[in-house]
Motif scaffolding. Structure first.
Motif, PDB file in Angstrom:
ATOM      1  N   TRP A  27      12.039 -19.797 120.478  1.00 50.87           N
ATOM      2  CA  TRP A  27      12.526 -18.990 119.350  1.00 50.87           C
ATOM      3  C   TRP A  27      11.501 -19.032 118.217  1.00 50.87           C
ATOM      4  N   GLU A  28      11.306 -17.909 117.556  1.00 48.56           N
ATOM      5  CA  GLU A  28      10.388 -17.862 116.416  1.00 48.56           C
ATOM      6  C   GLU A  28      11.124 -17.588 115.120  1.00 48.56           C
ATOM      7  N   GLY A  29      12.181 -16.762 115.178  1.00 50.65           N
ATOM      8  CA  GLY A  29      12.941 -16.442 113.979  1.00 50.65           C
ATOM      9  C   GLY A  29      12.179 -15.525 113.041  1.00 50.65           C
ATOM     10  N   ARG A  30      12.727 -15.352 111.867  1.00 51.82           N
ATOM     11  CA  ARG A  30      12.056 -14.545 110.840  1.00 51.82           C
ATOM     12  C   ARG A  30      12.513 -15.013 109.472  1.00 51.82           C
ATOM     13  N   LEU A  31      11.566 -15.479 108.689  1.00 50.48           N
ATOM     14  CA  LEU A  31      11.851 -15.905 107.326  1.00 50.48           C
ATOM     15  C   LEU A  31      11.971 -14.699 106.403  1.00 50.48           C
ATOM     16  N   SER A  32      12.771 -14.843 105.370  1.00 50.20           N
ATOM     17  CA  SER A  32      12.928 -13.767 104.395  1.00 50.20           C
ATOM     18  C   SER A  32      11.611 -13.479 103.688  1.00 50.20           C
ATOM     19  N   SER A  33      11.427 -12.222 103.325  1.00 52.20           N
ATOM     20  CA  SER A  33      10.304 -11.887 102.456  1.00 52.20           C
ATOM     21  C   SER A  33      10.558 -12.476 101.075  1.00 52.20           C
ATOM     22  N   SER A  34       9.479 -12.763 100.370  1.00 51.41           N
ATOM     23  CA  SER A  34       9.597 -13.495  99.112  1.00 51.41           C
ATOM     24  C   SER A  34       8.814 -12.793  98.007  1.00 51.41           C
ATOM     25  N   ALA A  35       9.500 -12.510  96.898  1.00 49.10           N
ATOM     26  CA  ALA A  35       8.803 -11.941  95.744  1.00 49.10           C
ATOM     27  C   ALA A  35       7.796 -12.928  95.180  1.00 49.10           C
ATOM     28  N   LEU A  36       8.128 -14.210  95.222  1.00 52.94           N
ATOM     29  CA  LEU A  36       7.210 -15.234  94.722  1.00 52.94           C
ATOM     30  C   LEU A  36       5.947 -15.271  95.568  1.00 52.94           C
ATOM     31  N   SER A  37       6.102 -15.322  96.889  1.00 50.66           N
ATOM     32  CA  SER A  37       4.938 -15.339  97.769  1.00 50.66           C
ATOM     33  C   SER A  37       4.110 -14.078  97.615  1.00 50.66           C
ATOM     34  N   THR A  38       4.792 -12.942  97.548  1.00 52.61           N
ATOM     35  CA  THR A  38       4.077 -11.678  97.434  1.00 52.61           C
ATOM     36  C   THR A  38       3.288 -11.608  96.135  1.00 52.61           C
ATOM     37  N   ALA A  39       3.877 -12.086  95.050  1.00 50.83           N
ATOM     38  CA  ALA A  39       3.171 -12.080  93.763  1.00 50.83           C
ATOM     39  C   ALA A  39       1.927 -12.957  93.808  1.00 50.83           C
ATOM     40  N   THR A  40       2.038 -14.149  94.381  1.00 51.74           N
ATOM     41  CA  THR A  40       0.860 -15.025  94.431  1.00 51.74           C
ATOM     42  C   THR A  40      -0.221 -14.451  95.332  1.00 51.74           C
ATOM     43  N   ALA A  41       0.174 -13.830  96.446  1.00 50.94           N
ATOM     44  CA  ALA A  41      -0.815 -13.219  97.334  1.00 50.94           C
ATOM     45  C   ALA A  41      -1.532 -12.067  96.634  1.00 50.94           C
ATOM     46  N   VAL A  42      -0.787 -11.267  95.892  1.00 52.51           N
ATOM     47  CA  VAL A  42      -1.389 -10.161  95.136  1.00 52.51           C
ATOM     48  C   VAL A  42      -2.397 -10.695  94.113  1.00 52.51           C
ATOM     49  N   SER A  43      -2.033 -11.762  93.402  1.00 54.43           N
ATOM     50  CA  SER A  43      -2.958 -12.348  92.422  1.00 54.43           C
ATOM     51  C   SER A  43      -4.223 -12.846  93.101  1.00 54.43           C
ATOM     52  N   ALA A  44      -4.057 -13.539  94.218  1.00 53.81           N
ATOM     53  CA  ALA A  44      -5.218 -14.105  94.913  1.00 53.81           C
ATOM     54  C   ALA A  44      -6.146 -13.014  95.420  1.00 53.81           C
ATOM     55  N   LEU A  45      -5.597 -11.985  96.064  1.00 54.83           N
ATOM     56  CA  LEU A  45      -6.438 -10.917  96.605  1.00 54.83           C
ATOM     57  C   LEU A  45      -7.050 -10.074  95.491  1.00 54.83           C
ATOM     58  N   SER A  46      -6.348  -9.944  94.363  1.00 54.07           N
ATOM     59  CA  SER A  46      -6.922  -9.215  93.220  1.00 54.07           C
ATOM     60  C   SER A  46      -8.162  -9.930  92.697  1.00 54.07           C
ATOM     61  N   LEU A  47      -8.109 -11.247  92.607  1.00 56.78           N
ATOM     62  CA  LEU A  47      -9.268 -12.007  92.127  1.00 56.78           C
ATOM     63  C   LEU A  47     -10.379 -12.044  93.165  1.00 56.78           C
ATOM     64  N   MET A  48     -10.043 -12.095  94.439  1.00 58.34           N
ATOM     65  CA  MET A  48     -11.076 -12.006  95.473  1.00 58.34           C
ATOM     66  C   MET A  48     -11.769 -10.651  95.404  1.00 58.34           C
ATOM     67  N   ARG A  49     -10.993  -9.594  95.222  1.00 59.11           N
ATOM     68  CA  ARG A  49     -11.549  -8.245  95.110  1.00 59.11           C
ATOM     69  C   ARG A  49     -12.504  -8.149  93.923  1.00 59.11           C
ATOM     70  N   ARG A  50     -12.193  -8.869  92.864  1.00 58.06           N
ATOM     71  CA  ARG A  50     -12.995  -8.804  91.641  1.00 58.06           C
ATOM     72  C   ARG A  50     -14.262  -9.646  91.722  1.00 58.06           C
ATOM     73  N   HIS A  51     -14.205 -10.786  92.433  1.00 55.89           N
ATOM     74  CA  HIS A  51     -15.302 -11.751  92.351  1.00 55.89           C
ATOM     75  C   HIS A  51     -16.110 -11.939  93.634  1.00 55.89           C
ATOM     76  N   ALA A  52     -15.565 -11.582  94.788  1.00 56.76           N
ATOM     77  CA  ALA A  52     -16.296 -11.826  96.035  1.00 56.76           C
ATOM     78  C   ALA A  52     -17.442 -10.828  96.182  1.00 56.76           C
ATOM     79  N   ARG A  53     -18.593 -11.338  96.619  1.00 51.58           N
ATOM     80  CA  ARG A  53     -19.752 -10.457  96.828  1.00 51.58           C
ATOM     81  C   ARG A  53     -19.588  -9.654  98.116  1.00 51.58           C
ATOM     82  N   GLY A  54     -18.950 -10.240  99.100  1.00 50.27           N
ATOM     83  CA  GLY A  54     -18.702  -9.536 100.356  1.00 50.27           C
ATOM     84  C   GLY A  54     -17.209  -9.365 100.538  1.00 50.27           C
ATOM     85  N   GLY A  55     -16.761  -9.532 101.751  1.00 46.05           N
ATOM     86  CA  GLY A  55     -15.326  -9.458 102.016  1.00 46.05           C
ATOM     87  C   GLY A  55     -14.843  -8.036 102.238  1.00 46.05           C
ATOM     88  N   ASP A  56     -13.601  -7.924 102.596  1.00 46.26           N
ATOM     89  CA  ASP A  56     -12.989  -6.640 102.928  1.00 46.26           C
ATOM     90  C   ASP A  56     -12.265  -6.095 101.703  1.00 46.26           C
TER      91      ASP A  56
END
Length: 644
Positions: A27-56
């Motif tokens: 069994w794998e199940g499925r955890l609920s989506s999280s506004a907290l997790s989504t917000a932190t992921a958005v912040s992290a990827l926004s800063l990577m987008r701003r500061h990384a020289r490479g990346g996607d």
């Protein structure tokens, strides 16, 4: 209620649970989506987008846009956000959401929504309210403030410096260093500590010199602890805090930040959200095996399932906590860490295989190694902590009643475990509340005082007393009385009764209306413009706020747990009326199909709420299986004095 009706409900729930298996039988199940997790992921990827020289960068931008659009649709009527779509608003999640929109550069496009959020944060106490939520534990309050400081919402002076140089000590010394964070938060200690050091260096020249000299070495520790998936603990929030902190200090191209960003990309959901963790596959699999096994059913115990469960056991010293071999974590993925809830669950599950299968796969060795690991974790107080023995008293590091009870069940009947079990029983007797309840560590109820879940904790502890044939002992009798006393008028178990529910709804609705009438004026923003933000996401910037979280009421999970705990003494006159009434409540939910509706009773690290789609199904199968066993042993007496 009659036995045939009960069996039909059990067979329905069992069939539904078996249908949830993966193709290879677990069994794998499925955890609920999280506004907290989504917000932190958005912040992290926004800063990577701003500061990384490479990346996607294009991929990161697309995920940021989708994440923001998903968050917009989750705002509660009171202006805040909860961790799940069934959760009440809380200050931590709301502050993280605010920071995400600022770091993504789109705050002005969502000004009315963010004004409502600011009003909610003010009513919740602002920074003082955040500090009150977490107390002395800096594990989550400092990351939240760091996220806010990176977004320019609070000054760096408000962010407590973390001694990231302590990560350079030998791992076995961590518990002696009195760190301000819990054992699993060393990655946050390093990355956030470095961000605070970079953005606001200490005035003390000696401290500056020590920390400057510790930067590269502590980054090496961070890299060593990072799993193959890139996600620390497979957890979106922890990984996001590490990524955003490193990106902000010019380390976006470091392997840790790149691997963490890869994890965030890989774990994003199609709807734009992130869960708090990848999955709880090992946990829900062992729970499912044990639930179905209550009636001696072995039809689902395939060689492939046994092989999978044994392969989940950690057989080497773990780089994250330094744990010795022998334990199980919550997932089959690389970021899982052996702990004292999943290990007992796996040990109990292994008991269901027949002797031939056990010999074939050398189950005895795995069982012995697991029990040795679990006994070695026991604290001096007799209780069992989650990850590390003797670490400290911070939340989620101290001994827990639910963990201790689960450990007792998996160790019972083993001669070498006798002394450890007796010490654990003394711990449980000491930690029982005056009203007879036990409070768990890893589960809560958002409508209970202190967000605790004494129904869950008491039920889990009573199962340990049941397995030791100690339900007639005084602590167990007090626990049974408590469970009976907590039954709701509708027959189920959960949080508040109807009167309190209505009062709470009226109060929260009034607060929400007041917030809409007196929201602060729009503020100017210095955020950089977003390089791209879709028209669809912009159109969603001022949605109709979501309804408040569901009213506190009986839940399938808590009702099933109470029924399972009471089943062994269902014939007791003190227990039987409540047990039959609760059983009828649960069977009705199975019959009308509503029993699969989950409730957010899960408490992840640092008070992060979640629900798991399989919990209500698993707990129902276990409860109804035990109910059938109890009924067949001794049918209950009806009101007219006849056996059913």
């Amino acid at each position: 209620m009659d036995l045939e009706r009960l069996k039909r409900a059990y067979n329905t729930a069992r069939r539904d649970l078996l249908a949830e298996r993966t193709p290879d039988g677990h069994w794998e199940g499925r955890l609920s989506s999280s506004a907290l997790s989504t917000a932190t992921a958005v912040s992290a990827l926004s800063l990577m987008r701003r500061h990384a020289r490479g990346g996607d960068s294009a991929r990161w931008t697309a995920l940021v846009e989708r994440g923001l659009a998903w968050i917009v649709a989750q705002q509660n009527r009171d202006g805040g956000w909860g961790d799940t779509d069934l959760s009440r608003s809380n200050i931590a999640t709301t502050m993280l959401v605010e920071a995400a929109f600022h770091l993504a550069g789109v705050a002005d496009q969502h000004r009315p929504m963010l004004d409502r959020a600011s009003s909610y944060v003010e009513r919740a106490g602002g920074l003082a309210g955040l500090a009150a939520r977490y107390g002395k534990d800096k594990t989550f309050s400092v990351p939240i403030l760091t996220n806010a400081a990176l977004a320019g919402l609070v000054p760096w002076e408000q962010v407590a410096p973390l001694p990231f140089e302590a990560a350079c000590l030998p791992q076995s010394w961590y518990r002696l260093a009195r760190l301000p964070v819990v054992s699993y938060a060393i990655p946050a200690l390093v990355a956030i500590g470095q961000a605070r050091f970079f953005h606001r260096p200490p005035r003390n020249p000696l401290v500056r010199a020590i920390r400057r000299a510790s930067v590269e070495r502590s980054l090496h520790v961070l890299r060593r602890m990072q799993p193959a998936s890139g996600g620390y603990l497979e957890a979106t929030p922890l990984t996001s805090f590490v990524v955003m902190s490193l990106a902000s200090i010019g380390r976006a191209d470091h392997a840790v930040a790149e691997n963490g960003a890869r994890f965030l990309v890989d774990s994003a959901r199609e709807d734009g959200s992130w869960p708090i963790d990848s999955n709880l596959a090992t946990w829900v699999t062992s729970l499912s095996i044990n639930a179905i096994g209550t009636r001696g059913d072995r039809s689902h115990l395939t060689p492939e399932l046994l092989a999978w469960l044994l392969d989940c056991q950690h057989t080497e010293r773990h780089p994250f906590t330094g744990a010795e071999p022998g334990g199980w974590g919550w997932s089959d993925l690389s970021g899982a860490v052996p702990d004292a809830d999943d290990t007992p669950g796996a040990l109990l599950a292994l008991r269901h295989w027949d002797e031939a299968a056990k010999t074939t796969r050398n189950v005895g060795r795995a069982d012995g190694l697991g029990r040795h690991w679990l006994l070695g974790l026991q604290n001096g107080d007799g209780g069992t902590p989650t990850f590390c023995r003797g670490w400290g008293k911070l939340p989620f590091d101290r001994s827990g009643t639910d963990l201790t009870a689960h450990a007792i069940r998996s160790l019972s009947g083993r001669p070498e475990s006798g002394n450890g079990v007796q010490r654990a029983l003394k711990y449980l007797a000491r930690t029982q509340r005056a009203d007879g309840a036990w409070v768990p560590l890893w589960f809560g109820n958002q409508f209970e005082p202190g967000e605790e879940n004494p129904v869950y904790g008491t039920a889990r502890v009573l199962l340990a007393y049941r397995d030791l044939n100690l339900l007639s002992s005084e602590p167990a009798r007090r626990g049974l009385r408590y469970l009976v006393s907590r039954q709701n008028a509708d027959g189920g178990w959960g949080a508040a009764g109807n009167d309190e529910r209505e009062t709470m709804n009226e109060k929260v609705a009034a607060e929400a209306e007041g917030a809409r009438a007196s929201g602060p004026a729009a503020k100017q923003s210095n955020d950089p413009p977003s390089p791209s933000f879709s028209a669809a996401a912009q159109a969603a910037s001022t949605p109709s706020p979501q309804p408040l979280a569901p009213s506190p009421s009986s839940s399938v999970e808590e009702t099933a747990l109470a029924i399972e705990a009471l089943a062994a003494v269902a014939g007791d006159p003190m227990v039987q009326p409540a047990w039959l009434k609760g059983l009828n409540w649960l069977v009705e939910r199975v019959e009308n199909g509503s029993y699969q509706q989950p409730a957010p009773i899960g408490l992840y690290f640092a008070k992060l709420w979640y629900y798991e789609r399989l919990y209500p199904i698993i707990f129902t199968v276990a409860a109804l299986g035990q109910a059938i066993e109890a009924w067949e042993r001794k049918p209950p007496v009806t009101g007219d004095g006849h056996r059913s």
